[in-house]
Write a protein that holds these residues in place. Structure first.
Motif, PDB file in Angstrom:
ATOM      1  N   ASP A   1      31.626  53.893  45.679  1.00  0.00           N
ATOM      2  CA  ASP A   1      30.355  54.264  45.663  1.00  0.00           C
ATOM      3  C   ASP A   1      29.282  53.813  44.391  1.00  0.00           C
ATOM      4  N   GLY A   2      29.334  51.590  44.506  1.00  0.00           N
ATOM      5  CA  GLY A   2      28.741  51.481  43.346  1.00  0.00           C
ATOM      6  C   GLY A   2      29.511  51.209  42.166  1.00  0.00           C
ATOM      7  N   GLU A   3      30.327  51.701  42.432  1.00  0.00           N
ATOM      8  CA  GLU A   3      30.899  51.640  40.756  1.00  0.00           C
ATOM      9  C   GLU A   3      32.489  51.579  40.438  1.00  0.00           C
ATOM     10  N   ILE A   4      33.260  50.746  39.341  1.00  0.00           N
ATOM     11  CA  ILE A   4      34.250  50.345  38.982  1.00  0.00           C
ATOM     12  C   ILE A   4      34.447  51.721  38.788  1.00  0.00           C
ATOM     13  N   ILE A   5      35.904  52.820  39.461  1.00  0.00           N
ATOM     14  CA  ILE A   5      35.854  54.129  38.886  1.00  0.00           C
ATOM     15  C   ILE A   5      37.438  53.497  38.660  1.00  0.00           C
ATOM     16  N   TYR A   6      38.042  52.414  38.661  1.00  0.00           N
ATOM     17  CA  TYR A   6      39.658  52.628  38.545  1.00  0.00           C
ATOM     18  C   TYR A   6      39.646  51.394  38.142  1.00  0.00           C
ATOM     19  N   LYS A   7      40.038  50.055  36.505  1.00  0.00           N
ATOM     20  CA  LYS A   7      40.198  49.150  36.216  1.00  0.00           C
ATOM     21  C   LYS A   7      41.771  49.063  35.610  1.00  0.00           C
ATOM     22  N   LYS A   8      42.611  48.369  35.835  1.00  0.00           N
ATOM     23  CA  LYS A   8      43.783  47.841  35.102  1.00  0.00           C
ATOM     24  C   LYS A   8      44.560  46.623  35.102  1.00  0.00           C
ATOM     25  N   GLY A   9      45.228  46.375  34.115  1.00  0.00           N
ATOM     26  CA  GLY A   9      45.935  45.145  34.112  1.00  0.00           C
ATOM     27  C   GLY A   9      47.361  45.456  34.366  1.00  0.00           C
ATOM     28  N   TYR A  10      47.535  45.021  35.143  1.00  0.00           N
ATOM     29  CA  TYR A  10      49.440  45.121  34.837  1.00  0.00           C
ATOM     30  C   TYR A  10      50.818  43.768  34.717  1.00  0.00           C
ATOM     31  N   GLY A  11      51.251  43.819  33.861  1.00  0.00           N
ATOM     32  CA  GLY A  11      52.164  42.692  33.245  1.00  0.00           C
ATOM     33  C   GLY A  11      51.284  41.470  32.134  1.00  0.00           C
ATOM     34  N   THR A  12      51.441  40.371  32.002  1.00  0.00           N
ATOM     35  CA  THR A  12      51.252  39.295  31.489  1.00  0.00           C
ATOM     36  C   THR A  12      50.724  38.207  31.961  1.00  0.00           C
ATOM     37  N   ALA A  13      49.896  37.955  30.887  1.00  0.00           N
ATOM     38  CA  ALA A  13      49.002  36.904  32.190  1.00  0.00           C
ATOM     39  C   ALA A  13      49.847  35.086  31.504  1.00  0.00           C
TER      40      ALA A  13
ATOM     41  N   TYR B   1      37.836  30.351  40.191  1.00  0.00           N
ATOM     42  CA  TYR B   1      38.345  31.077  39.076  1.00  0.00           C
ATOM     43  C   TYR B   1      37.852  31.677  37.844  1.00  0.00           C
ATOM     44  N   THR B   2      37.849  33.222  38.725  1.00  0.00           N
ATOM     45  CA  THR B   2      37.316  34.218  38.356  1.00  0.00           C
ATOM     46  C   THR B   2      38.539  35.966  38.155  1.00  0.00           C
ATOM     47  N   SER B   3      37.343  36.745  38.109  1.00  0.00           N
ATOM     48  CA  SER B   3      37.899  38.179  37.386  1.00  0.00           C
ATOM     49  C   SER B   3      37.896  38.717  38.179  1.00  0.00           C
ATOM     50  N   VAL B   4      38.623  40.337  38.225  1.00  0.00           N
ATOM     51  CA  VAL B   4      37.848  41.760  39.173  1.00  0.00           C
ATOM     52  C   VAL B   4      36.540  42.023  38.098  1.00  0.00           C
ATOM     53  N   GLU B   5      36.583  41.931  37.231  1.00  0.00           N
ATOM     54  CA  GLU B   5      35.525  42.734  37.065  1.00  0.00           C
ATOM     55  C   GLU B   5      34.066  41.041  37.705  1.00  0.00           C
ATOM     56  N   ASP B   6      34.129  39.973  37.293  1.00  0.00           N
ATOM     57  CA  ASP B   6      33.213  39.312  38.057  1.00  0.00           C
ATOM     58  C   ASP B   6      33.500  40.059  39.595  1.00  0.00           C
ATOM     59  N   LEU B   7      34.701  39.140  40.636  1.00  0.00           N
ATOM     60  CA  LEU B   7      34.340  40.124  42.064  1.00  0.00           C
ATOM     61  C   LEU B   7      33.765  41.275  42.304  1.00  0.00           C
ATOM     62  N   TYR B   8      33.485  42.528  41.306  1.00  0.00           N
ATOM     63  CA  TYR B   8      33.376  43.836  41.839  1.00  0.00           C
ATOM     64  C   TYR B   8      31.373  43.184  42.007  1.00  0.00           C
ATOM     65  N   LEU B   9      30.386  42.652  41.015  1.00  0.00           N
ATOM     66  CA  LEU B   9      29.477  42.176  41.389  1.00  0.00           C
ATOM     67  C   LEU B   9      29.001  41.669  42.303  1.00  0.00           C
ATOM     68  N   TRP B  10      30.095  40.571  42.986  1.00  0.00           N
ATOM     69  CA  TRP B  10      29.933  40.286  43.950  1.00  0.00           C
ATOM     70  C   TRP B  10      30.063  41.040  45.385  1.00  0.00           C
ATOM     71  N   ASP B  11      30.925  42.086  45.041  1.00  0.00           N
ATOM     72  CA  ASP B  11      30.976  42.785  46.178  1.00  0.00           C
ATOM     73  C   ASP B  11      29.591  44.040  46.425  1.00  0.00           C
ATOM     74  N   GLN B  12      29.382  43.975  45.063  1.00  0.00           N
ATOM     75  CA  GLN B  12      28.801  44.908  45.651  1.00  0.00           C
ATOM     76  C   GLN B  12      26.845  44.235  45.870  1.00  0.00           C
ATOM     77  N   ASN B  13      26.860  42.676  45.932  1.00  0.00           N
ATOM     78  CA  ASN B  13      25.933  42.088  46.601  1.00  0.00           C
ATOM     79  C   ASN B  13      25.815  41.893  47.830  1.00  0.00           C
ATOM     80  N   PHE B  14      27.089  43.002  48.848  1.00  0.00           N
ATOM     81  CA  PHE B  14      26.558  42.728  50.421  1.00  0.00           C
ATOM     82  C   PHE B  14      26.325  44.330  50.222  1.00  0.00           C
ATOM     83  N   TYR B  15      25.880  44.952  49.440  1.00  0.00           N
ATOM     84  CA  TYR B  15      25.314  46.434  49.757  1.00  0.00           C
ATOM     85  C   TYR B  15      23.965  46.221  50.029  1.00  0.00           C
ATOM     86  N   GLN B  16      23.764  45.127  48.133  1.00  0.00           N
ATOM     87  CA  GLN B  16      22.009  45.479  47.854  1.00  0.00           C
ATOM     88  C   GLN B  16      22.474  43.535  48.111  1.00  0.00           C
TER      89      GLN B  16
END
Length: 470
Positions: free
Chosen positions: A55-67, A256-271
């Motif tokens: 519903d337009g919000e990140i309800i859970y975000k997390k990193g697991y392991g090592t970059a 190259y991108t992040s999950v936080e940036d892809l959230y913004l991309w994802d939301q553009n599909f709704y508006q």
């Protein structure tokens, strides 16, 4: 008391951030999601970043392991990953924006923008490129068949020259769907021709900047320093190993991108906020290609319209080197899962489905029983034994690859060598047919002597080699 390591402090902060949303998951959902990723959630392992969107919000975000295993840098939701073919939807958005600008027509022939592209029996259009119905052979497969490593730096001109050397297509345009990275490599070239800007520049100005995607870029220069980058790894011989790449071609991948940036991309599909800000642009992104027989090609504008356990999905995955990615949207539930990983064995689509089940189980149909292993014949297929291997030996040349193959007998097996880089052992399959990761179909002249062979390699079909005289 022993002080906490930097890795531990970031993990704690990362866990705190995961709950700072308007609609946090329940404690049970939180634990269920974390349990899915426990295999990778420690300091000595590569892993993934996750964003769950509702519903337009990140309800859970997390990193697991090592970059970065060499410097003990943990993965966070801000970590930047290579996303492989998930990049392609940004290419098609760029194309559609140029259509809005009146600079591209989807039914234009490729030669309108790339006049030196070969002419085949039937013209190839931009629409064919978008939907993988062009028949153009895949350049990554061609590059590998030529004995090269595509994880190394590849010259753009050399790739395009190789594509244009192909005398034939896999099939007539529009007759079939067959995924080809050449299509999107060429689309990036067409974007540059039509807009006067590189794909990197065009996407930055027309997609990333308007959406606030500050940690996203098309990586067309391997010297470019990427802040907060996750490095890629594979697991072998009981340890994690670097899987280093200098690949910097864009279009077929490259983002190259992040999950936080892809959230913004994802939301553009709704508006939609891009181009003329109309929702028609988004509707066009979901339109599937149509084959010559009127059937759907099953592939939209680098989006796959699908279904999982009775729920509609829109998704695409990506992979290169040790990077793995999946962006899976459940549009009717206004729900999405974004997973980006830096481990070659990671299964992002499977994991995205598992995460979705935690939150959408009540809306899903029951799981079907997996019968894939049932009624399997336990007996191995009968091996084929050719009479003599000597007649298959020799040097063969492909002018489409501009490479020689040397076929010789090594340790009792027929082997093919391409240049100094690769030697593949060939297994006999049937009369005049041998295979490695590709298949060689030998051809004979009127006298019955071996005169050449054709190569079938999935995304490359009927690639001809002729035998050279000794």
């Amino acid at each position: 008391m022993k002080p906490l390591s930097l890795f531990s402090l970031i993990i704690i902060f990362n866990s705190f951030l995961s709950c700072q949303t308007n609609q946090p998951p329940t404690f049970t959902e939180n634990r269920e999601v974390d349990a899915l990723f426990k295999e990778w959630n420690f300091e000595q392992s590569p892993g993934c970043a996750l964003a769950v969107i509702k519903d337009g919000e990140i309800i859970y975000k997390k990193g697991y392991g090592t970059a970065d295993l060499e410097h003990d840098v943990p993965i966070t939701p801000a970590t930047v990953f290579y996303i492989g073919s998930v990049s392609k939807q940004f290419v098609t958005m760029s194309i559609l924006l140029l259509v809005e600008e009146g600079k591209i027509n989807l039914d234009d022939a490729v030669q309108t923008y790339l006049p030196d592209f070969p002419t085949y029996e039937k013209e190839v259009t931009i629409r064919n490129l978008i939907h993988h119905t062009s028949g153009i052979r895949d350049y990554l497969t061609l590059w590998s068949l030529a004995g090269n490593n595509y994880l190394d730096h590849i010259d753009e001109t050399a790739v395009y020259r190789m594509i244009t050397r192909q005398k034939e297509l896999n099939f007539l345009p529009g007759e079939q769907y067959l995924y080809s990275n050449s299509c999107y490599f060429m689309l990036s070239m067409i974007i540059e021709k039509a807009s006067g800007k590189s794909l990197k520049e065009y996407a930055q100005n027309n997609i990333f900047k308007p959406l606030g995607m500050q940690n996203s870029h098309f990586h067309d220069d391997y010297f470019h320093i990427i802040r907060d980058r996750a490095f890629s790894y594979f697991y072998d011989e009981n340890r994690f190993n670097n899987l280093i790449m200098r690949f910097d071609l864009v279009g077929s991948g490259g983002l190259y991108t992040s999950v936080e940036d892809l959230y913004l991309w994802d939301q553009n599909f709704y508006q939609n906020e891009l181009g003329n800000s109309t929702q028609k642009l988004i509707e066009n992104m979901h339109q599937e290609g149509i084959l010559n027989n009127g059937e759907s090609a099953g592939y939209a504008f680098a989006l796959v319209n699908g279904e999982y356990r009775g729920l509609k999905t829109v998704s695409h995955g990506g992979a290169l080197a040790g990077y793995r990615a999946q962006l899976m949207r459940f549009p009717d539930q206004n729900f999405s899962v974004v997973i980006l990983s830096n481990l070659a064995s990671f299964r992002p689509t499977y994991m995205a489905q598992n995460v979705a089940e935690v939150f959408l189980e009540d809306d899903m149909e029951p799981k079907e029983e997996d019968s894939s292993s049932e009624n399997q014949d336990d007996e191995e297929a009968e091996s084929y034994h050719p009479g003599s291997l000597e007649e298959y030996q020799g040097k063969f040349y492909s002018d489409e690859l501009d490479v020689n193959y040397l076929l010789s007998i090594i340790d009792g097996k027929l082997s093919a060598s391409a240049g100094n880089n690769n030697t593949w052992a060939l297994e006999p399959r049937e009369n005049d047919k041998f295979s490695a990761w590709f298949t060689l179909n030998f051809e004979r002249d009127a006298s019955g002597s071996i005169s050449g062979f054709s190569v079938d390699a999935g995304r490359v079909q009927n690639l001809k080699f002729v035998k050279l005289k000794e």
